[in-house]
Design a protein around this motif. Sequence first.
Motif, PDB file in Angstrom:
ATOM      1  N   ALA A 190       0.836  -1.209   0.000  1.00 52.51           N
ATOM      2  CA  ALA A 190       0.000   0.000   0.000  1.00 52.51           C
ATOM      3  C   ALA A 190       0.866   1.253   0.000  1.00 52.51           C
ATOM      4  O   ALA A 190       0.530   2.252  -0.656  1.00 52.51           O
ATOM      5  CB  ALA A 190      -0.926  -0.006   1.217  1.00 52.51           C
ATOM      6  N   SER A 326     -15.896   2.068   5.276  1.00 53.27           N
ATOM      7  CA  SER A 326     -14.449   2.258   5.131  1.00 53.27           C
ATOM      8  C   SER A 326     -13.852   1.159   4.262  1.00 53.27           C
ATOM      9  O   SER A 326     -12.959   1.411   3.438  1.00 53.27           O
ATOM     10  CB  SER A 326     -13.773   2.288   6.510  1.00 53.27           C
ATOM     11  OG  SER A 326     -13.974   1.068   7.201  1.00 53.27           O
ATOM     12  N   THR A 329     -14.711   1.921   0.670  1.00 50.77           N
ATOM     13  CA  THR A 329     -13.873   3.021   0.175  1.00 50.77           C
ATOM     14  C   THR A 329     -12.514   2.495  -0.266  1.00 50.77           C
ATOM     15  O   THR A 329     -12.017   2.849  -1.352  1.00 50.77           O
ATOM     16  CB  THR A 329     -13.692   4.080   1.277  1.00 50.77           C
ATOM     17  OG1 THR A 329     -14.974   4.605   1.650  1.00 50.77           O
ATOM     18  CG2 THR A 329     -12.796   5.216   0.797  1.00 50.77           C
ATOM     19  N   MET A 330     -11.910   1.651   0.550  1.00 51.81           N
ATOM     20  CA  MET A 330     -10.608   1.076   0.208  1.00 51.81           C
ATOM     21  C   MET A 330     -10.694   0.233  -1.066  1.00 51.81           C
ATOM     22  O   MET A 330      -9.868   0.380  -1.981  1.00 51.81           O
ATOM     23  CB  MET A 330     -10.101   0.223   1.372  1.00 51.81           C
ATOM     24  CG  MET A 330      -8.764  -0.451   1.115  1.00 51.81           C
ATOM     25  SD  MET A 330      -8.251  -1.532   2.476  1.00 51.81           S
ATOM     26  CE  MET A 330      -9.519  -2.815   2.384  1.00 51.81           C
ATOM     27  N   LEU A 333     -11.358   2.402  -4.282  1.00 49.88           N
ATOM     28  CA  LEU A 333     -10.154   3.100  -4.733  1.00 49.88           C
ATOM     29  C   LEU A 333      -9.161   2.116  -5.345  1.00 49.88           C
ATOM     30  O   LEU A 333      -8.464   2.450  -6.318  1.00 49.88           O
ATOM     31  CB  LEU A 333      -9.518   3.844  -3.563  1.00 49.88           C
ATOM     32  CG  LEU A 333     -10.294   5.065  -3.067  1.00 49.88           C
ATOM     33  CD1 LEU A 333      -9.656   5.629  -1.802  1.00 49.88           C
ATOM     34  CD2 LEU A 333     -10.360   6.149  -4.141  1.00 49.88           C
ATOM     35  N   GLY A 334      -9.087   0.908  -4.797  1.00 47.17           N
ATOM     36  CA  GLY A 334      -8.210  -0.103  -5.379  1.00 47.17           C
ATOM     37  C   GLY A 334      -8.598  -0.445  -6.800  1.00 47.17           C
ATOM     38  O   GLY A 334      -7.739  -0.617  -7.675  1.00 47.17           O
ATOM     39  N   ALA A 369      -5.299   9.127  -3.732  1.00 44.10           N
ATOM     40  CA  ALA A 369      -6.119   7.926  -3.554  1.00 44.10           C
ATOM     41  C   ALA A 369      -5.417   6.875  -2.709  1.00 44.10           C
ATOM     42  O   ALA A 369      -6.054   6.182  -1.907  1.00 44.10           O
ATOM     43  CB  ALA A 369      -6.495   7.335  -4.913  1.00 44.10           C
ATOM     44  N   ALA A 373      -6.898   5.426   0.692  1.00 47.83           N
ATOM     45  CA  ALA A 373      -7.124   3.985   0.818  1.00 47.83           C
ATOM     46  C   ALA A 373      -6.431   3.422   2.059  1.00 47.83           C
ATOM     47  O   ALA A 373      -6.980   2.544   2.734  1.00 47.83           O
ATOM     48  CB  ALA A 373      -6.628   3.273  -0.439  1.00 47.83           C
ATOM     49  N   GLY A 377      -8.363   1.658   5.030  1.00 45.96           N
ATOM     50  CA  GLY A 377      -7.984   0.333   5.487  1.00 45.96           C
ATOM     51  C   GLY A 377      -7.665   0.301   6.963  1.00 45.96           C
ATOM     52  O   GLY A 377      -8.001  -0.668   7.671  1.00 45.96           O
TER      53      GLY A 377
END
Length: 483
Positions: A190, A326, A329-330, A333-334, A369, A373, A377
């Motif tokens: 990440a 959440s 969202t992660m 974005l991935g 982003a 992310a 996470g």
Amino acid sequence: MLGFTALELARIQFGFTISFHIIFPAITIGLASYLVVLEACWLRTGRTLYRDLYHFWSKIFAVNFGMGVVSGLVMAYQFGTNWSFFSDFAGSVTGPLLAYEVLTAFFLEAGFLGVMLFGWQRVGPALHFMATAMVALGTLVSATWILASNSWMQTPQGYEIVDGRVVPTDWLAIIFNPSFPYRLVHMSVAAFLATALLVGASAAWHLLRGTDNAAIRKMFMMALWMVAIVAPIQAMIGDAHGLNTLKHQPAKIAAMEGHWRHGAPGEGVPLIVFGWPDMEREQTRFKVEIPRLGSIILTHSLDGQVPALTDFAPRDRPNATIVFWSFRTMVGLGMLMILLGVSGLLLRWRGTVWHNKAFLRFAICMGPAGIVAILAGWFTTEVGRQPWVVYGVMRTADAVSRHGVAALGTTLAIFIVVYIAVFGTGIAYLLRLIRKGPVIDEGAHPETGGPGLPRTPARPMSAARKSDRDDAAASTPTSAEEN
């Protein structure tokens, strides 16, 4: 304060400070490794654009590194001030792990950082490259010890409780606890992704404003290649991490999926794409779901079952509303990161990537982003662990210090004001450095230096005081290498 309890304010305060802090180490990890790659390419090929990019990003690295150290110190003190009962209970495990970080990672970084930043014309190429590599190694070692400590809190083992305190019985089991390998790899990748997106966004911004030269193009393509290769790998790592979490923290998975009750036998678990988990009604409202896809993802079968939130007592459930969103969202974005990498390579193959304004704007929007992310996470991981500070062993309510609401509310307000002022200024300065861009052929002229000659100082502040002549030189298009 606004109806919050002392426990909630203590959690918000720690969450606020660590949300600021986690940004800087993540970028530090990625930039340090990027600098190693740039210097290795320069030593191997002799192409000056790699050296120019190294000088440019090393200044940004230095400022980011400093803010990471400062924000980390503040966060560490909170273990004693706001979470003293946790420190008393589990300090025999977390204390040594944090001390190992200082004895290994900090010594590596402190010992070689000065050589890396200020030794370009003072030591030989091999020694300078080794210093850069040691700093990069130090950032990864630091992440290793921090994640070992945090992972033990998620999946504790290798201990026994004596007189109300944790006593280590097997340090290898403590360090290499069940979630540690997955979380270390997931977080490290990440950090690389977040840095690649930042590098790519900065290059896209310069290309969009007409600064088109070999260094900018190289920076852009290196970032796009990194995103295209690593983003799909991160998705596979995340899948493996999810299966590990299902085994050791099933309540967290149930909250991530917004899964409240078991269906009929053989029905399988649907994937809820969107919805609103309602903790009071014990249901996910307004949900849009895909039948059986949850079973396929989580159990790799059509009818596999996973734990539901109602399998756990209400006091043992995490806040599904926060964890549900959440996590999405992660993941969302991935998916955009994968789209960015693949579409970037396709446009490169067509030869239009440098001038496609829509794609360049997309790359700029994706700049933060990776950081968002990471934060999403982290919220998924930490909120999903609740109500435990050490999962299944110590509740968060039993770990907090006995402070009043007024004291915690006042300190939280001070933290917010000071952090926004201090780190807001620091981030603004970082953006100013990125806005200036790399100086082309920085070592090619006597006034800017070269082998054995003085050049623009490596001090980060020096980069913000360049003359207009330097700005003009940096923005002059050159012909060139488009790889």
